[in-house]
Design an enzyme around this catalytic site. Structure first.
Site, PDB file in Angstrom:
ATOM      1  N   LYS A 212     -47.098 -18.619  51.249  1.00  0.00           N
ATOM      2  CA  LYS A 212     -47.596 -17.400  50.622  1.00  0.00           C
ATOM      3  C   LYS A 212     -49.063 -17.237  50.997  1.00  0.00           C
ATOM      4  CE  LYS A 212     -47.572 -15.367  45.921  1.00  0.00           C
ATOM      5  NZ  LYS A 212     -47.288 -15.685  44.503  1.00  0.00           N
TER       6      LYS A 212
ATOM      7  N   SER B 262     -44.323 -12.065  42.624  1.00  0.00           N
ATOM      8  CA  SER B 262     -45.207 -11.749  43.730  1.00  0.00           C
ATOM      9  C   SER B 262     -44.931 -12.541  44.997  1.00  0.00           C
ATOM     10  CB  SER B 262     -46.659 -11.993  43.313  1.00  0.00           C
ATOM     11  OG  SER B 262     -46.866 -13.375  43.036  1.00  0.00           O
TER      12      SER B 262
ATOM     13  N   SER C  25     -43.388 -15.476  39.223  1.00  0.00           N
ATOM     14  CA  SER C  25     -43.531 -15.108  40.638  1.00  0.00           C
ATOM     15  C   SER C  25     -42.785 -15.982  41.634  1.00  0.00           C
ATOM     16  CB  SER C  25     -45.009 -15.065  41.035  1.00  0.00           C
ATOM     17  OG  SER C  25     -45.603 -13.880  40.567  1.00  0.00           O
TER      18      SER C  25
END
Lengths: 500, 497
Positions: free
Chosen positions: B79, B154, B178
């Site tokens: 990420k 996310s 997330s």
């Protein structure tokens, strides 16, 4: 005496930079006096995204020790908080500080004023935080620069209650605080170098006014004890005048202007920041066990107040000498080592000598003089501590004995000491090498005096006619013949006898 | 030969037996990324050159005698919140668009020590503020099962990159769902660690007291292997716990395991088919020997309220450093210092970051701190205690990871009820710092229109454990996946036409 009714109310906020290897919240080195900018930095100092603080154990240790030295309470729990404001020298947009659980609370420090009165200055709190970097504004250029070398340096902020009532008290407090910081080894606490900074808050109470005045003025930008004193005096005068006219001074931050020798308004407190304090989520609270606190207490050195008292009792030195010695922790250690060398000698000396305390007192005063005069001066030139010099305590004790025994004159002793400082070595040997032994042989001196009397008839006649000045001339002539090595007492005595 | 859906142990065997080199494997996955990313937009940055040079190092290591670390030579994605030295790290934001970190995050260091191969940085909601990956400065990531739909967020780019077979595993982070939610929506396995199990050092902060770096993988088995590598105390993160992280991979039956089913996590308003799939999964656990116990978590409803105060307060504080002075976006319009701040920040931050900065600044303002932040932290304590009590009675809790399957792009805000229930499912356990898994447990038809995906869209089962109770959730997850094959279902390959 109406003026005396307007009483100053002063509180001091002092920041001292702690002497640690690394920064308050990271591994970057904590080194001051850097000439190149932005060297002592890493991802933590410059607040790179994702970087996290880790509290420096050594800084916490020094802060807790300072707390103990200032007679504060160290609570079991302490925590860090974020204090938010934007400024280029503050990399994270917040300073990690301590809001409501400082490392040390409610202590005191004792000062002795010039009139001899003793006063306890009450300390409200001492807390840990980090220093900011420095903004630099190059002359005539349309930009500013930031140097983060100083950013993240551990700071201990020590805050007094508003119990200080004069500029003198403030100065005495600062001087004692500086000594304590140096004794504890927490900081160099040097105002000129910025490792100790003081921000006084000053207000003036009306005659009969109860509680604190409805305003206070903080003064920043002060870099010496002298200026602290001057700034406080200036503010007291300014504010007293205003209050006499029925005015309440504005609550403002003032700056000390060295050139104008006065304080100048910097910014109004009305635009003060809301710091939006937040308990620091990246750092767990600190817990202090009683064992840890006792361990720290055990590590504390003898502090200036105790040492001052003991020196007075043990050495009988004048207060001024004690004060000067106390100001230099390492020098007090050295001084005491020299004295213990002399004590060993006195104890082993014939009974009539060891019993004479005035003899010991005289020797100790002599040691103090050497420490505070020639030795201090030489060390200061080289920024050295006594234990870094070549003059060992044994050698200095030996030198003091040689003088006391009349083996060398005091002027010769100065030459010997310089040689000891420059090359090291035993003073007796140096005296021999330099041929500085004092002549105390009566026969030798008497024959020189005979020659002097024979060669200076006029002076002899003048002296006998009552001209005392001529005696000095004749002594000078004799010393010249003796190449300066004659024992001056003996020369005087023999000359007087011969001229009778 | 196909590699895109192999588990870590299978890749390990192929590399160790020299059936393939790390360079070949890396080229294979890079080719897939380059083929699929234009459609999926799962990656913000693809680091081909760095990856191939890391792969060559891994090959040298494999070719020298001795055992190879478990991840040696295996590609992965991270990420774009994980700082990577020399490789752009953006948080999918404009303000960090050009930011190249001078250091690696601790997790990246650990993976580099393994000689794992970083092939790219994945997309997310700006600064992880969102649960759809649509607020990225670089545009939304698409769900590999149905590219008209969101991947969740996310960590949407990371979950999508695993689901689409662009990487064997991906690093993600969770603050309030997330990892679990995008894992669920993309049909992959996801691990949200106990807060403090995995170092946050070098992971761009969202809300410091909640952020938990974790991972998305092909199976729970893969996640357990990753947990053994990623976990552990870090001297650079004072909030990491000094806990042993040596997790078992053996599959045991679930006899004697008590599985709590919180009634507050199966409420009306969630998608019916999703609820059915999850209930079927609990029956499967029962069949494997577990005892199902209905439990009550009455403070669940306060979770999102507490989160709505604590998270923005920490976010506003953590975003203070983006000031246009040392790095990141700086306005070209400023006439003075105040304008440098105001313009750099208002031009550089997205709307969601601004909203959270305003909320957070407000709740920390003088006079409001006690009423909001302090009180919220007290309620948080109640939530923590309530979980602690429940875990005296049960070993794990199970629930849907998300109340719905992936919704259509741009429509996430259309059904506020889903958002509200989603918060109920993920936020209380995040506030309590608890570990959780999300594992695929079947498929459901979307409520908003049709999907080209033949079976429907993936549903996720979450397994929540007590603090530091990773082994318990891993045991349940391993047993479940040994008896089911939902985690072996993959989206239809997107054609590149």
């Amino acid at each position: 005496m109406e003026n005396a009714e307007y009483k100053p109310v002063i509180g001091l906020e002092v920041h001292i930079q702690l002497k640690t290897k690394s920064k308050m919240f990271g591994m970057a080195p904590n080194k001051l006096d850097m000439t190149e900018p932005n060297v002592n930095i890493d991802e933590v100092v410059t607040a790179q995204p994702g970087s996290l603080p880790v509290a420096n154990k050594e800084a916490i240790r020094l802060a807790a020790k300072m707390g103990l030295a200032l007679n504060c309470t160290i609570d079991e729990w302490s925590k860090f908080d974020r204090k938010h404001y934007f400024y280029p020298d503050l990399p994270k947009g917040y300073q990690i500080s301590q809001l409501d659980q400082p490392i040390a609370k409610e202590g005191w420090l004792e000062i002795t004023k010039s009139d001899g009165a003793v006063k306890k200055i009450a300390i409200q709190r001492a807390h840990l935080e980090e220093d900011a970097g420095k903004n630099i504004h190059p002359d005539g250029l349309p930009y500013s620069l930031v140097d983060y070398n100083r950013a993240g340096t551990p700071l201990l902020e020590i805050v007094t209650h508003p119990c200080i009532e004069s500029a003198e008290e403030a100065r005495k407090y600062l001087e004692e605080l500086q000594r304590i910081a140096r004794y504890v080894g927490a900081s160099d606490a040097d105002m000129e170098k910025g490792s100790m900074r003081c921000e006084p808050s000053i207000s003036v109470r009306l005659p009969g006014e109860v509680g604190l005045p409805p305003y206070k003025c903080e003064v920043k930008n002060i870099n010496s004890f002298k200026f602290v004193e001057q700034a406080i005096k200036y503010e007291i005068e300014r504010q007293t005048e205003m209050r006499k006219e029925g005015l309440v001074p504005k609550q403002v931050t003032m700056g000390w202007n060295e050139k104008l020798n006065q304080t100048v308004e910097q910014r109004s407190k009305e635009e003060a920041n809301d710091y939006r304090y937040l308990p620091e989520p990246d750092l767990p609270p600190l817990q202090f066990t009683s064992e840890y606190i006792e361990e720290l207490r055990g590590e504390l050195p003898e502090l200036p107040a105790a040492k001052r008292k003991r020196f007075r009792e043990e050495y009988g030195l004048p207060d001024a000498d004690i004060e000067n010695l106390i100001n230099w922790k390492e020098l007090t250690y050295y001084f005491e080592n020299v004295v213990s060398e002399l004590d060993a000698w006195i104890l082993s000396a014939p009974a009539e000598l060891s019993g004479k305390t005035d003899k010991r007192g005289k020797l100790i005063k002599s040691v103090a003089n050497w420490c505070l005069q020639d030795f201090s001066a030489m060390l200061n030139v080289e920024h050295k501590n006594p234990d870094e010099s070549l003059v060992t305590p044994e050698n200095l004790a030996e030198l003091v004995k040689l003088i006391d025994d009349g083996k060398i004159s005091s002027s010769a002793a100065k030459q010997v000491f310089r040689a000891m400082y420059e090359r090291g070595g035993d003073p007796s040997e140096i005296v021999g090498d330099l041929g500085l032994e004092q002549v105390s042989d009566e026969g030798a001196i008497a024959s020189v005096i005979d020659v002097v009397i024979a060669n200076n008839e006029k002076a002899v006649t003048d002296y006998k006619a009552g001209l005392e000045k001529s005696f000095g001339f004749l002594v000078g002539q004799a010393m010249k013949e003796l190449k300066g090595k004659g024992n001056p007492n003996l020369v005087n005595e023999l000359l007087r006898n011969k001229l009778k | 030969m196909k590699f895109e859906h192999l588990e870590l142990s299978e890749l390990r065997e192929k590399l160790d037996k020299k059936e393939i080199t790390s360079v070949q494997l890396t080229e294979y996955f890079l080719a897939r990324i380059e083929k699929l990313n234009p459609e999926l937009n799962a990656f913000v940055t693809i680091c081909r050159d760095e990856a191939l040079s890391q792969a060559r190092v891994a090959d040298d290591y494999i070719n020298s005698p001795g055992e190879n670390p478990p991840l040696c030579g295996i590609p992965f994605s991270a990420k774009d919140l994980f700082c990577t030295v020399g490789v752009r790290t953006t948080a999918s934001s404009k303000i960090l668009d050009q930011y190249i970190p001078p250091y690696d995050s601790t997790v990246i260091v650990k993976l580099k020590e393994q000689k794992a191969v970083l092939v790219g940085k994945t997309n997310l909601d700006q600064f992880a503020h969102g649960s759809s990956t649509e607020t990225s400065y670089y545009g939304p990531t698409k769900n590999p099962w149905d590219t008209s739909r969101i991947p969740g967020g996310s960590s949407g780019g990371s979950a999508a990159s695993v689901a689409a077979g662009m990487v064997p595993f991906a690093l993600g982070t969770e603050t309030g769902g997330s990892i679990r939610q995008p894992s669920s929506l993309c049909g992959v396995s996801g691990w949200k660690p106990t807060y403090g199990r995995v170092s946050r050092f070098g992971v761009i902060a969202m809300a410091s007291s909640l952020d938990s770096p974790g991972a998305h993988g092909k199976s729970v088995k893969d996640l357990v292997s990753l947990a053994n590598i990623m976990s552990g105390v870090d001297l650079k993160d004072s909030t990491t716990g000094d806990r042993i992280s040596d997790f078992r991979l053996q599959i045991a039956d679930l006899k004697g395991v008590r599985v709590g089913v919180p009634k507050q996590y199966f409420v009306d308003g969630m998608q019916e088919e999703v609820r059915e799939r999850v209930i079927e999964a609990t029956k499967e656990l029962e069949r494997l020997g577990a005892e199902l116990v209905e439990v009550d978590l009455p403070h669940t409803k306060y979770g999102s309220l507490v989160y709505a105060i604590v998270a923005p307060a920490e976010i506003a504080s953590n975003l203070s450093r983006y000031d246009g002075i040392r790095y990141g976006y700086v306005t070209s319009e400023a006439k003075n210092l105040l304008e440098v701040y105001e313009k750099s920040r208002s031009e550089g931050f997205g709307d969601e970051a601004k909203r959270r900065i305003m909320t957070g600044t407000y709740v920390l303002s003088a006079g409001y701190y006690d009423a909001y932040y302090k009180r919220a932290q007290k309620v948080r304590r109640f939530i923590i205690n309530e979980f602690a009590e429940v875990f005296k009675k049960v070993d794990v809790l199970v629930a849907p990871s998300s109340p719905n399957v992936a919704v259509t792009l741009g429509k996430a805000a259309d059904d506020p009820l889903f958002g509200y229930i989603a918060d109920q499912l993920n936020i209380p356990s995040s506030l309590a710092g608890l570990p959780a898994l999300s594992v695929p447990c079947g498929f459901a038809r979307p409520q908003d229109g049709v999907t080209p995906s033949v079976d429907g869209l993936p549903v996720g089962l979450q397994i929540i454990g007590p603090q530091w109770g990773e082994q318990k959730i891993f045991d349940v997850g391993l047993a479940y996946q040994s008896a089911t094959d939902w985690h072996k279902k993959h989206p239809t390959e997107i054609s590149n036409s």
